[in-house]
Design an enzyme around this catalytic site. Structure first.
Site, mmCIF file in Angstrom:
data_model
loop_
_atom_site.group_PDB
_atom_site.id
_atom_site.type_symbol
_atom_site.label_atom_id
_atom_site.label_comp_id
_atom_site.label_asym_id
_atom_site.label_seq_id
_atom_site.Cartn_x
_atom_site.Cartn_y
_atom_site.Cartn_z
ATOM 1 N N ARG A 151 -0.082 13.517 3.406
ATOM 2 C CA ARG A 151 -0.498 14.732 4.103
ATOM 3 C C ARG A 151 0.522 15.497 4.560
ATOM 4 O O ARG A 151 0.479 16.627 4.752
ATOM 5 C CB ARG A 151 -1.384 14.181 5.301
ATOM 6 C CG ARG A 151 -2.607 13.756 4.892
ATOM 7 C CD ARG A 151 -3.386 13.346 6.067
ATOM 8 N NE ARG A 151 -2.840 12.445 7.168
ATOM 9 C CZ ARG A 151 -3.234 12.074 8.323
ATOM 10 N NH1 ARG A 151 -4.248 12.638 8.768
ATOM 11 N NH2 ARG A 151 -2.398 11.076 8.898
ATOM 12 N N LYS A 190 3.832 -4.072 5.284
ATOM 13 C CA LYS A 190 3.393 -4.943 5.925
ATOM 14 C C LYS A 190 3.095 -4.132 7.422
ATOM 15 O O LYS A 190 3.324 -3.042 7.636
ATOM 16 C CB LYS A 190 4.387 -6.040 6.652
ATOM 17 C CG LYS A 190 5.677 -5.518 7.087
ATOM 18 C CD LYS A 190 5.718 -5.192 8.619
ATOM 19 C CE LYS A 190 6.850 -4.616 9.190
ATOM 20 N NZ LYS A 190 6.817 -4.435 10.557
ATOM 21 N N ASP A 219 4.477 -5.244 15.727
ATOM 22 C CA ASP A 219 4.845 -4.443 14.574
ATOM 23 C C ASP A 219 6.428 -4.964 14.154
ATOM 24 O O ASP A 219 6.401 -5.601 12.781
ATOM 25 C CB ASP A 219 4.902 -3.032 14.551
ATOM 26 C CG ASP A 219 5.478 -2.429 13.276
ATOM 27 O OD1 ASP A 219 4.738 -2.180 12.471
ATOM 28 O OD2 ASP A 219 6.713 -2.321 13.160
#
Length: 308
Positions: free
Chosen positions: A37, A90, A168
């Site tokens: 985008r 991941k 994360d």
């Protein structure tokens, strides 16, 4: 054998820093398109949606999905349904159910699905695994602390539900742990610290035990300033083993172990090419399962607000 026609979806920081250089250096792949985008890649066809990309370029064989995990399932489902092999950044999905669904869909469509864990391909990880396989373990300690302002500046998605927060980076440590430990490890308790203005944790403390009774303690924190810390220490009767700097360096009993130089993402793309050529998948969800267990068992503590 001709190169695999590859497209990249989600042209952000991780794509530019890691994926694009690794693809360029791998003769098994030819990058021919990108869909994003907000970003574009010079020298190839660029699209704003996967649908328009697939319609215009049916010759695409495989895609690498680099968007945040909250949006990855829909993209992977579309790609697999179109008969494309899929590389998942991941974590492989926002939930375990999503990944299980994609794994079954890949089987039904006879394509390869690769749930990548880049830290497992750090230079010293295999040497650590080999050492632990024949050692008598006593305990393990993970310290994974970094500055979120440096690594994820102004990335609001990572603080939203499903963005994982400190997991994360923490999931990288768990991906190494689940690879090098000789027996499975289970979370017994956890404490998760949530900023009062965020939906994902900024710190986590995990108490784990291996199937053979070895205690494992993990500390994750996103408020580290100065030197960043990505270390795994395992005490054994043959000496202390320490994986340093995210698995890139190894010492055993205080002595450095020589390991071959290796680029994590270059190794990932080598693995992806092999999976495609062999018509196999690699979908290990053990690290993500541990994160889910931490949220399931974790005590939630609210701390001061965090702002970039």
């Amino acid at each position: 054998m001709p190169p695999i026609n590859l497209a990249i979806v989600g042209v952000g920081k991780i794509a530019r820093d890691q994926h694009l250089p690794s693809i360029k250096g791998n003769p098994d792949f030819k990058l021919i398109a990108a869909a994003s985008r907000n970003g574009t890649v010079d020298g190839i066809a660029n699209f704003t949606t996967m649908k328009s990309m697939f319609e215009a370029m049916p010759e695409i064989d495989a895609v690498s999905l680099c968007m945040p995990p909250q949006f990855r399932y829909e993209a992977a489902y579309e790609a697999i349904s179109a008969g494309k092999h899929v590389f998942l950044e991941k974590p492989p999905g926002a939930t375990l159910s999503e990944v299980a669904s994609l794994e079954q869909l890949a089987i039904e469509n006879s394509v390869s699905l690769f749930a990548s864990w880049h830290s497992r391909y750090a230079a010293a990880v295999e040497a650590a695994k080999s050492f632990l396989a024949s050692a008598t373990l006593q305990n393990a300690h993970i310290v994974w602390k970094e500055d979120v302002r440096h690594w994820h500046p102004n990335q609001d998605w990572i603080w939203q539900a499903g963005g994982l927060g400190v997991f994360d980076p923490g999931i990288n440590a768990l991906s190494i742990l689940t690879h090098i430990m000789p027996t499975p490890v289970f979370i017994k308790s956890a404490t998760l610290e949530f900023p009062e203005n965020r939906q994902a944790p900024i710190a986590a403390d995990l108490k784990m035990t291996s199937a053979s009774g070895i205690p494992v303690h993990a500390e994750f924190d996103w408020r580290q300033t100065g030197k960043q810390t990505w270390d795994i220490t395992v005490a054994t009767t043959d000496g202390q083993m320490v994986l340093v700097d995210g698995g890139s360096k190894l010492t055993i009993d205080g002595k450095s172990v020589e390991v071959p130089e290796q680029s994590e993402y270059a190794a990932l793309y080598h693995r992806f090419a092999n999976l495609i050529n062999e018509r196999r998948s690699d979908v290990d969800i053990a690290p993500l399962r541990h994160v889910a267990d931490a949220f399931m068992l974790g005590e939630h503590i609210f701390v001061e607000a965090f702002n970039d």
